[in-house]
Design an enzyme around this catalytic site. Structure first.
Site, PDB file in Angstrom:
ATOM      1  N   GLY A 247       0.796  -1.217   0.000  1.00  0.00           N
ATOM      2  CA  GLY A 247       0.000   0.000   0.000  1.00  0.00           C
ATOM      3  C   GLY A 247       0.825   1.261   0.000  1.00  0.00           C
ATOM      4  O   GLY A 247       0.365   2.322  -0.403  1.00  0.00           O
TER       5      GLY A 247
ATOM      6  N   ALA B 277      -2.501  20.679  -0.115  1.00  0.00           N
ATOM      7  CA  ALA B 277      -3.569  19.743   0.210  1.00  0.00           C
ATOM      8  C   ALA B 277      -3.373  19.106   1.587  1.00  0.00           C
ATOM      9  O   ALA B 277      -4.310  19.026   2.387  1.00  0.00           O
ATOM     10  CB  ALA B 277      -3.666  18.661  -0.864  1.00  0.00           C
TER      11      ALA B 277
ATOM     12  N   HIS C 220     -32.321  15.511 -11.985  1.00  0.00           N
ATOM     13  CA  HIS C 220     -32.716  16.560 -11.044  1.00  0.00           C
ATOM     14  C   HIS C 220     -33.481  15.928  -9.881  1.00  0.00           C
ATOM     15  O   HIS C 220     -34.332  15.078 -10.092  1.00  0.00           O
ATOM     16  CB  HIS C 220     -33.633  17.572 -11.741  1.00  0.00           C
ATOM     17  CG  HIS C 220     -34.179  18.619 -10.820  1.00  0.00           C
ATOM     18  ND1 HIS C 220     -33.416  19.675 -10.375  1.00  0.00           N
ATOM     19  CD2 HIS C 220     -35.397  18.750 -10.236  1.00  0.00           C
ATOM     20  CE1 HIS C 220     -34.157  20.433  -9.583  1.00  0.00           C
ATOM     21  NE2 HIS C 220     -35.370  19.886  -9.477  1.00  0.00           N
TER      22      HIS C 220
END
Length: 465
Positions: free
Chosen positions: A41, A185, A444
């Site tokens: 990872g 960030a 919508h």
């Protein structure tokens, strides 16, 4: 005595570039090994993207509870356990790492635990770690060792008073006050997280806006929101004379000819990254580097035949999704599955609240390059779904070529911005025009209607503004 195993590909590094490359090679039927110092990872899954998002989710929920009265719901006696929040984050990482381990087994990838050193082209030695001493003979080698947090010289990172993002992800106690150096960030996300739980946060950035790589208008929305929530944002400001004691950290904040001395429990360094090449090359392996990053050609091959590189180790942008893309492209190319594609357009995301997502050029960049453009902008306060969800902050902005309608850039600030940006990414990949997005029916009520309305606004045809 060292044992030697032969492979078609040895990948050094098990992050988003490394594990993706190893899995892709396994899918192609190649004998492949992935050498990684810790569990699969890499930084992203273990010490970056994934655990930080778990922390931010806790902060988001706590923040929403604080404002539940806005939705007619009264919640009393709410409390939190900081150690459990950190613990959940670590558990999320562990779960995802096990998933990568499963994928390695599924695709017959040998997971080698340790530090991989390229002795000579075609030979990787495990020089430290559990599998120390193993020799891997390989037809091709892919370097995917990524980056590590940049530190300040002569400032020891102790994990309590002085931290990088790695130490911050396993804080034992919550600091009452903190100075975060760098408002990119990482800095912005930690500022949001800690502020949500009551830490007094000072966010310091040398450049003239928070989130310096983002569009100036989206950055302004984030800075305004941060200030309203109590974060002390200092831009165009440098941090000098840092002094660490057993109880706190003192420093000077310098802006122009003004200096202010402040004290905090801790300081968090979010000042960028450097290439992670420590222990990677023996003296007999010399690759061309650029500012420490491995130089590669259009096929992701380095200056030494048979040695490739992908991900953060080849330089910016330092983004997990870009790293994965590059790694898969490199593997496909090296094994004859099409010509590799280099990264052209990519989304950038920041997961504080409000979220920020962008792709393509900013207005500043277009002006610098002398490129003409039109702007289409739609505020979420005009979105029925956003207002109904009590999330009216922010907007969608498109930057479009005035002649052909080509999307030159897109910028979103607001709730779920990071999920929405993919539509514009696909549009740019397929060379869709603003008119085509305008004429695509969006359901919508949804937040994504703002994407359509921003495209319509380019032509002065947006209905709801």
């Amino acid at each position: 005595m060292s044992s030697t195993t032969k492979y078609d590909l040895v990948v050094i590094g098990g992050g988003p570039a490394g594990y993706a490359a190893a899995i892709r090679a396994g899918q192609l039927g190649k004998k492949v090994a992935c050498v990684e110092q810790e569990r699969p990872g890499g930084t992203c899954l273990n010490w970056g993207c994934i655990p930080s998002k778990a922390l931010l989710k806790s902060a988001e929920l706590y923040n929403k509870i604080q404002h539940s009265e806005d939705l007619g719901i009264t919640v009393k006696g709410v409390d939190y356990d900081f150690s459990k929040i950190i613990g959940r984050s670590r558990n999320v990482s562990e779960t995802m790492a096990k998933g990568i381990g499963f994928l390695f087994k599924k695709n017959k990838v040998d997971h080698i635990i340790g530090t991989g050193t390229i002795n000579v082209p075609g030979m990787v030695e495990v020089t430290a770690g559990k599998d120390k001493g193993k020799i891997l003979s390989t037809e091709k080698t892919l370097i995917a060792t990524g980056c590590k947090p940049r530190r300040l010289p002569d400032l020891e990172v102790d994990g309590e008073r002085v931290m990088t993002s790695r130490q911050a992800l396993e804080m034992k106690t919550q600091p009452k006050s903190i100075v975060i150096v760098g408002a990119g960030a990482i800095g912005a996300e930690f500022a949001y997280f800690l502020n949500a739980f009551g830490t007094k946060v000072t966010l310091v950035e040398m450049l003239d806006q928070v989130l310096p790589v983002e569009d100036h208008e989206t950055a302004a929305v984030v800075e305004r929101s941060f200030k309203q929530s109590g974060i002390d944002c200092r831009v165009s400001t440098a941090v000098e004379n840092i002094q660490v004691s057993a109880k706190n950290v003192k420093m000077d904040l310098v802006k122009g000819d003004q200096t202010e001395s402040i004290t905090a429990d801790s300081i968090l360094l979010a000042i960028g990254v450097v290439a992670n090449t420590e222990g990677l090359f023996s003296p007999r392996t010399k690759l061309a580097l650029d500012r420490g990053y491995v130089k590669v050609d259009d096929n992701y091959e380095s200056s030494v035949k048979g040695i490739y590189a992908a991900g953060d180790i080849i330089g910016p942008p330092w983004l997990a999704h870009v790293a994965t893309f590059e790694a898969v492209q490199a593997v496909n190319g090296m094994f004859g599955h099409g010509k590799p594609e280099r990264v052209k357009e990519f989304p950038g995301c920041t997961y504080c609240l409000p979220q920020v997502a962008s792709i393509g050029k900013t207005e500043k960049k277009l002006k610098e390059e002398g490129i003409e453009y039109k702007v289409g902008k739609f505020p979420f306060q005009a979105s029925g779904k956003a207002v109904a969800s009590n999330q009216p902050e922010g907007f969608v902005k498109m930057l479009v070529d005035p002649k052909y309608g080509e999307i030159l850039g897109a910028h979103i600030v607001g709730s779920d911005a990071t999920e929405m940006i993919a539509e514009y990414g696909l549009g740019m990949k397929l060379e869709a025009t603003a008119e085509e997005i305008h004429n695509t029916i969006h359901a919508h009520p949804t937040l994504s209607e703002a994407m359509m309305e921003a495209a319509a606004a380019v032509f002065g045809e947006a209905i709801h503004i």
